[in-house]
Design an enzyme around this catalytic site. Structure first.
Site, PDB file in Angstrom:
ATOM      1  N   SER A  12      14.479 -48.416  98.264  1.00 23.53           N
ATOM      2  CA  SER A  12      13.950 -47.104  98.622  1.00 23.53           C
ATOM      3  C   SER A  12      13.353 -46.382  97.414  1.00 23.53           C
ATOM      4  O   SER A  12      13.136 -45.178  97.460  1.00 23.53           O
ATOM      5  CB  SER A  12      15.031 -46.256  99.283  1.00 23.53           C
ATOM      6  OG  SER A  12      16.155 -46.179  98.446  1.00 23.53           O
ATOM      7  N   LEU A  14      12.843 -45.003  93.403  1.00 25.46           N
ATOM      8  CA  LEU A  14      13.653 -44.244  92.455  1.00 25.46           C
ATOM      9  C   LEU A  14      13.985 -42.897  93.093  1.00 25.46           C
ATOM     10  O   LEU A  14      13.541 -41.845  92.660  1.00 25.46           O
ATOM     11  CB  LEU A  14      12.888 -44.095  91.137  1.00 25.46           C
ATOM     12  CG  LEU A  14      13.706 -43.847  89.882  1.00 25.46           C
ATOM     13  CD1 LEU A  14      14.758 -44.927  89.679  1.00 25.46           C
ATOM     14  CD2 LEU A  14      12.809 -43.778  88.664  1.00 25.46           C
ATOM     15  N   HIS A  15      14.778 -42.957  94.169  1.00 22.97           N
ATOM     16  CA  HIS A  15      15.166 -41.747  94.888  1.00 22.97           C
ATOM     17  C   HIS A  15      16.403 -41.140  94.241  1.00 22.97           C
ATOM     18  O   HIS A  15      16.790 -41.536  93.140  1.00 22.97           O
ATOM     19  CB  HIS A  15      15.378 -42.053  96.378  1.00 22.97           C
ATOM     20  CG  HIS A  15      16.479 -43.031  96.621  1.00 22.97           C
ATOM     21  ND1 HIS A  15      17.788 -42.642  96.779  1.00 22.97           N
ATOM     22  CD2 HIS A  15      16.479 -44.382  96.696  1.00 22.97           C
ATOM     23  CE1 HIS A  15      18.540 -43.730  96.953  1.00 22.97           C
ATOM     24  NE2 HIS A  15      17.760 -44.794  96.908  1.00 22.97           N
ATOM     25  N   ALA A  16      17.059 -40.221  94.904  1.00 22.51           N
ATOM     26  CA  ALA A  16      18.119 -39.394  94.313  1.00 22.51           C
ATOM     27  C   ALA A  16      19.211 -40.164  93.567  1.00 22.51           C
ATOM     28  O   ALA A  16      19.464 -39.894  92.398  1.00 22.51           O
ATOM     29  CB  ALA A  16      18.735 -38.509  95.385  1.00 22.51           C
ATOM     30  N   ALA A  19      17.849 -42.462  90.691  1.00 19.57           N
ATOM     31  CA  ALA A  19      17.261 -41.584  89.676  1.00 19.57           C
ATOM     32  C   ALA A  19      18.361 -40.877  88.890  1.00 19.57           C
ATOM     33  O   ALA A  19      18.271 -40.739  87.670  1.00 19.57           O
ATOM     34  CB  ALA A  19      16.339 -40.564  90.332  1.00 19.57           C
TER      35      ALA A  19
END
Length: 92
Positions: A12, A14-16, A19
């Site tokens: 998905s 470099l999401h929450a 990251a």
């Protein structure tokens, strides 16, 4: 200046969560690290908002840069985090 190009491994992007892990690791480094989408402007790797604003997706290359003593080791650690599939690890 040392640079390393690495492909994002998380499905998905470099999401929450990925990251956040990346930013925390960058903050622990003895040198300032920047991250950029290929051909884009670099941002401070210690800033969660800046890293999220990159909108980096799975399979995209990111360019990590650092300068100074410990730069190579810092890039090695951070490149491994970017390349890892954090989504698969979370499902275990």
């Amino acid at each position: 200046m040392h640079q390393r190009t690495v492909v994002i491994g998380s499905r998905s992007g470099l999401h929450a969560r990925p990251a956040s892990v990346f930013v925390q690791a960058a903050a622990r480094q003895p040198v300032k690290v920047t991250v950029a989408r290929d051909g884009g402007a670099p941002v401070d790797a210690r800033s969660l908002l800046s890293v999220l604003a990159l909108g980096a997706q799975h399979g995209e290359p990111l360019v990590l840069s650092a300068e100074g003593e410990g730069a190579e080791a810092a890039l090695e650690e951070l490149a491994a985090l970017v390349a890892a599939d954090h989504d698969a690890e979370a499902q275990r």
